[in-house]
Scaffold this motif. Structure first.
Motif, PDB file in Angstrom:
ATOM      1  N   SER A   1       0.825  -1.208   0.000  1.00  0.00           N
ATOM      2  CA  SER A   1       0.000   0.000   0.000  1.00  0.00           C
ATOM      3  C   SER A   1       0.862   1.262   0.000  1.00  0.00           C
ATOM      4  O   SER A   1       0.590   2.226  -0.720  1.00  0.00           O
ATOM      5  N   ILE A   2       1.917   1.231   0.792  1.00  0.00           N
ATOM      6  CA  ILE A   2       2.826   2.380   0.858  1.00  0.00           C
ATOM      7  C   ILE A   2       3.470   2.633  -0.499  1.00  0.00           C
ATOM      8  O   ILE A   2       3.575   3.771  -0.964  1.00  0.00           O
ATOM      9  N   ALA A   3       3.897   1.555  -1.148  1.00  0.00           N
ATOM     10  CA  ALA A   3       4.605   1.661  -2.430  1.00  0.00           C
ATOM     11  C   ALA A   3       3.633   1.511  -3.597  1.00  0.00           C
ATOM     12  O   ALA A   3       3.856   0.732  -4.519  1.00  0.00           O
ATOM     13  N   SER A   4       2.574   2.270  -3.586  1.00  0.00           N
ATOM     14  CA  SER A   4       1.581   2.213  -4.656  1.00  0.00           C
ATOM     15  C   SER A   4       2.117   2.890  -5.911  1.00  0.00           C
ATOM     16  O   SER A   4       3.184   3.518  -5.896  1.00  0.00           O
ATOM     17  N   ALA A   5       1.353   2.779  -6.984  1.00  0.00           N
ATOM     18  CA  ALA A   5       1.823   3.265  -8.286  1.00  0.00           C
ATOM     19  C   ALA A   5       2.126   4.760  -8.285  1.00  0.00           C
ATOM     20  O   ALA A   5       2.998   5.228  -9.018  1.00  0.00           O
ATOM     21  N   ASP A   6       1.407   5.538  -7.471  1.00  0.00           N
ATOM     22  CA  ASP A   6       1.617   6.990  -7.465  1.00  0.00           C
ATOM     23  C   ASP A   6       2.516   7.447  -6.318  1.00  0.00           C
ATOM     24  O   ASP A   6       2.588   8.636  -6.014  1.00  0.00           O
ATOM     25  N   ALA A   7       3.217   6.497  -5.698  1.00  0.00           N
ATOM     26  CA  ALA A   7       4.054   6.846  -4.546  1.00  0.00           C
ATOM     27  C   ALA A   7       5.343   7.544  -4.954  1.00  0.00           C
ATOM     28  O   ALA A   7       5.966   8.214  -4.130  1.00  0.00           O
ATOM     29  N   VAL A   8       5.748   7.391  -6.191  1.00  0.00           N
ATOM     30  CA  VAL A   8       7.041   7.917  -6.641  1.00  0.00           C
ATOM     31  C   VAL A   8       6.843   8.856  -7.827  1.00  0.00           C
ATOM     32  O   VAL A   8       6.049   8.577  -8.717  1.00  0.00           O
ATOM     33  N   LYS A   9       7.588   9.932  -7.811  1.00  0.00           N
ATOM     34  CA  LYS A   9       7.601  10.855  -8.950  1.00  0.00           C
ATOM     35  C   LYS A   9       8.995  10.856  -9.575  1.00  0.00           C
ATOM     36  O   LYS A   9       9.999  10.851  -8.884  1.00  0.00           O
ATOM     37  N   GLY A  10       8.996  10.901 -10.906  1.00  0.00           N
ATOM     38  CA  GLY A  10      10.258  10.921 -11.634  1.00  0.00           C
ATOM     39  C   GLY A  10      10.568   9.581 -12.259  1.00  0.00           C
ATOM     40  O   GLY A  10      10.282   8.530 -11.683  1.00  0.00           O
ATOM     41  N   ALA A  11      11.171   9.614 -13.444  1.00  0.00           N
ATOM     42  CA  ALA A  11      11.565   8.386 -14.137  1.00  0.00           C
ATOM     43  C   ALA A  11      12.797   7.777 -13.479  1.00  0.00           C
ATOM     44  O   ALA A  11      13.520   8.439 -12.721  1.00  0.00           O
ATOM     45  N   ARG A  12      13.052   6.518 -13.770  1.00  0.00           N
ATOM     46  CA  ARG A  12      14.240   5.849 -13.218  1.00  0.00           C
ATOM     47  C   ARG A  12      15.520   6.460 -13.756  1.00  0.00           C
ATOM     48  O   ARG A  12      16.513   6.586 -13.036  1.00  0.00           O
ATOM     49  N   TYR A  13      15.531   6.768 -15.043  1.00  0.00           N
ATOM     50  CA  TYR A  13      16.713   7.315 -15.700  1.00  0.00           C
ATOM     51  C   TYR A  13      16.342   8.576 -16.457  1.00  0.00           C
ATOM     52  O   TYR A  13      15.166   8.819 -16.755  1.00  0.00           O
ATOM     53  N   GLY A  14      17.372   9.331 -16.821  1.00  0.00           N
ATOM     54  CA  GLY A  14      17.177  10.458 -17.708  1.00  0.00           C
ATOM     55  C   GLY A  14      17.211   9.998 -19.153  1.00  0.00           C
ATOM     56  O   GLY A  14      17.304   8.801 -19.452  1.00  0.00           O
ATOM     57  N   ALA A  15      17.165  10.939 -20.063  1.00  0.00           N
ATOM     58  CA  ALA A  15      17.166  10.623 -21.487  1.00  0.00           C
ATOM     59  C   ALA A  15      18.481   9.969 -21.896  1.00  0.00           C
ATOM     60  O   ALA A  15      19.544  10.263 -21.346  1.00  0.00           O
ATOM     61  N   GLY A  16      18.385   9.048 -22.858  1.00  0.00           N
ATOM     62  CA  GLY A  16      19.593   8.454 -23.433  1.00  0.00           C
ATOM     63  C   GLY A  16      20.010   7.129 -22.842  1.00  0.00           C
ATOM     64  O   GLY A  16      20.951   6.508 -23.346  1.00  0.00           O
ATOM     65  N   ILE A  17      19.364   6.672 -21.779  1.00  0.00           N
ATOM     66  CA  ILE A  17      19.693   5.380 -21.185  1.00  0.00           C
ATOM     67  C   ILE A  17      18.540   4.425 -21.458  1.00  0.00           C
ATOM     68  O   ILE A  17      17.413   4.662 -21.043  1.00  0.00           O
ATOM     69  N   SER A  18      18.836   3.345 -22.162  1.00  0.00           N
ATOM     70  CA  SER A  18      17.789   2.420 -22.566  1.00  0.00           C
ATOM     71  C   SER A  18      17.367   1.531 -21.398  1.00  0.00           C
ATOM     72  O   SER A  18      18.152   1.222 -20.503  1.00  0.00           O
ATOM     73  N   THR A  19      16.100   1.128 -21.423  1.00  0.00           N
ATOM     74  CA  THR A  19      15.553   0.214 -20.422  1.00  0.00           C
ATOM     75  C   THR A  19      14.733  -0.845 -21.144  1.00  0.00           C
ATOM     76  O   THR A  19      14.653  -0.870 -22.373  1.00  0.00           O
ATOM     77  N   TYR A  20      14.083  -1.700 -20.378  1.00  0.00           N
ATOM     78  CA  TYR A  20      13.273  -2.750 -20.987  1.00  0.00           C
ATOM     79  C   TYR A  20      12.122  -2.173 -21.807  1.00  0.00           C
ATOM     80  O   TYR A  20      11.586  -2.841 -22.702  1.00  0.00           O
ATOM     81  N   LEU A  21      11.742  -0.931 -21.532  1.00  0.00           N
ATOM     82  CA  LEU A  21      10.630  -0.313 -22.247  1.00  0.00           C
ATOM     83  C   LEU A  21      10.965  -0.019 -23.708  1.00  0.00           C
ATOM     84  O   LEU A  21      10.062   0.144 -24.539  1.00  0.00           O
ATOM     85  N   ASP A  22      12.260   0.061 -24.025  1.00  0.00           N
ATOM     86  CA  ASP A  22      12.654   0.296 -25.414  1.00  0.00           C
ATOM     87  C   ASP A  22      13.697  -0.733 -25.849  1.00  0.00           C
ATOM     88  O   ASP A  22      14.746  -0.398 -26.390  1.00  0.00           O
ATOM     89  N   SER A  23      13.385  -2.009 -25.597  1.00  0.00           N
ATOM     90  CA  SER A  23      14.340  -3.083 -25.885  1.00  0.00           C
ATOM     91  C   SER A  23      13.892  -4.008 -27.011  1.00  0.00           C
ATOM     92  O   SER A  23      14.467  -5.079 -27.195  1.00  0.00           O
ATOM     93  N   GLU A  24      12.874  -3.611 -27.767  1.00  0.00           N
ATOM     94  CA  GLU A  24      12.421  -4.463 -28.867  1.00  0.00           C
ATOM     95  C   GLU A  24      13.444  -4.444 -30.003  1.00  0.00           C
ATOM     96  O   GLU A  24      14.009  -3.404 -30.335  1.00  0.00           O
ATOM     97  N   THR A  25      13.673  -5.610 -30.586  1.00  0.00           N
ATOM     98  CA  THR A  25      14.646  -5.720 -31.673  1.00  0.00           C
ATOM     99  C   THR A  25      13.950  -6.092 -32.980  1.00  0.00           C
ATOM    100  O   THR A  25      12.812  -6.562 -32.967  1.00  0.00           O
ATOM    101  N   PRO A  26      14.639  -5.896 -34.118  1.00  0.00           N
ATOM    102  CA  PRO A  26      14.032  -6.262 -35.403  1.00  0.00           C
ATOM    103  C   PRO A  26      13.774  -7.762 -35.467  1.00  0.00           C
ATOM    104  O   PRO A  26      14.398  -8.551 -34.743  1.00  0.00           O
TER     105      PRO A  26
END
Length: 340
Positions: free
Chosen positions: A308-333
């Protein structure tokens, strides 16, 4: 002092690992080598055998450090968990991710030399090269397994679909991802996929990059060269909101008679026996405190309160800044599109 037990992630490892990045890179200036060797000695004597490194840490100096430790501690078998993928370009200011066979092989062989081992127990693709079909990258990693240069293959920051495609080529032993009380988005898709396929989970930054150790005051202690100072979650406009999460975790930890970092780590440990957190530290007292989290037992009611404490809106800000890839942009051809 608690001795770290072992669990199975395809290979047998300590139930808690040690992230070695901050010893050499990204979290301020590199720490004195003798102190870090002493810290790793201490960790191994307490039962930690799961050491996480990468050729990008330094770059390369963290692997060299672990290579010296391996020479010193011949009586203990350690698992150097090495990774290929990102590299600095010539300007040393930006990143390039490569998953082509030539680079994967060259990176692995160079890491073997720096670590001074004949075989790396678990070798990850550190980030996914979105220019190269994941089947091509995995094909080369499979060859390295067959040649005895690595034992098991892992991926870091990979999407569910990328994991599925990779697993068809060669079994994935572990997926490394950021998982903590303030990074829970992986629970939607990636974690269920790992469990469906029987893949182990290695949680990096389980203490929110030190946030759950020190709270918002951590920012006052960081060197100018510490990249956490520039992460979105540590910016003033977000930190004011995020400190509420720390305060609530700290309050529950006080009731439990443990530290907020121990409570946060215990939450990760309670996610299942297929999960191994790898908190990093450069101080022996923090190492011992982290290992102490293994004896913190949480009731279903306490787990629910933390959820409950760590709900979806408990944190503000992305994990990384621009230019660092994560699983969200890991699709390959698609594999069919590849032209060597």
């Amino acid at each position: 002092m608690t001795t770290v037990p072992r669990i199975k992630l395809g290979l047998e490892v300590s139930a808690q690992g040690l992230g070695c990045m901050g010893m050499s890179a990204f979290y301020g200036a590199p720490k004195p080598e003798p102190d870090m060797i002493n810290l790793i000695h201490h960790a191994i004597n307490l039962g930690v055998t799961f050491l996480d490194t990468s050729d990008i840490y330094g770059p390369k100096t963290n692997e060299i450090l672990l290579g010296k430790v391996n020479n010193l501690i011949v009586r203990v078998r350690v698992e150097p968990i090495d990774r290929t993928g990102p590299r600095h370009n010539a300007s040393q200011t930006t990143w390039e991710v490569r998953g082509d066979p030539e680079y994967v092989r060259a990176a692995c062989e160079a890491s073997l030399q720096r670590l001074q081992v004949d075989c790396i127990d678990l070798y990850y693709q550190h980030r996914i090269d979105t220019r190269v079909p994941i089947e091509i990258t995995m094909g080369e990693l499979k060859k390295l397994v067959e040649e005895g240069k690595i034992k098991y293959v892992g991926l870091s920051e990979a999407s569910a679909s990328t994991i599925r495609r990779a697993h068809v080529v060669h079994p994935i032993t572990a997926i490394q991802l950021e998982w903590s009380l303030w990074s829970r988005d992986v629970e939607q898709d990636v974690i269920p996929t790992c469990r469906e396929l029987g893949i182990g989970i290695v949680a990096y930054s389980p203490l929110g990059r030190g946030f759950f150790s020190s709270g918002p005051q951590i920012l006052e202690k960081l060197e100018d060269s510490d990249f956490r100072k520039y992460l979105p979650r540590f910016q003033a406009e977000n930190l004011e909101h995020n400190k509420i999460l720390y305060e609530r975790v700290n309050k529950l930890a006080s009731k439990k008679g443990c530290t907020p970092s121990q409570l946060s780590l215990a939450w990760v440990h309670h996610q299942g026996n297929d999960v191994v957190p790898i908190p990093g530290t450069t101080k022996i007292e923090n190492l011992e405190q982290n290992i102490g989290a293994l004896v913190v037992k949480l009731t279903p009611e306490e787990m629910a309160e933390l959820e409950s404490i760590a709900s979806a809106d408990a944190v503000k800000g992305a994990r990384y800044g621009a230019g660092i890839s994560t699983y969200l942009d890991s699709e390959t051809p698609p594999f069919s599109s590849w032209k060597a």
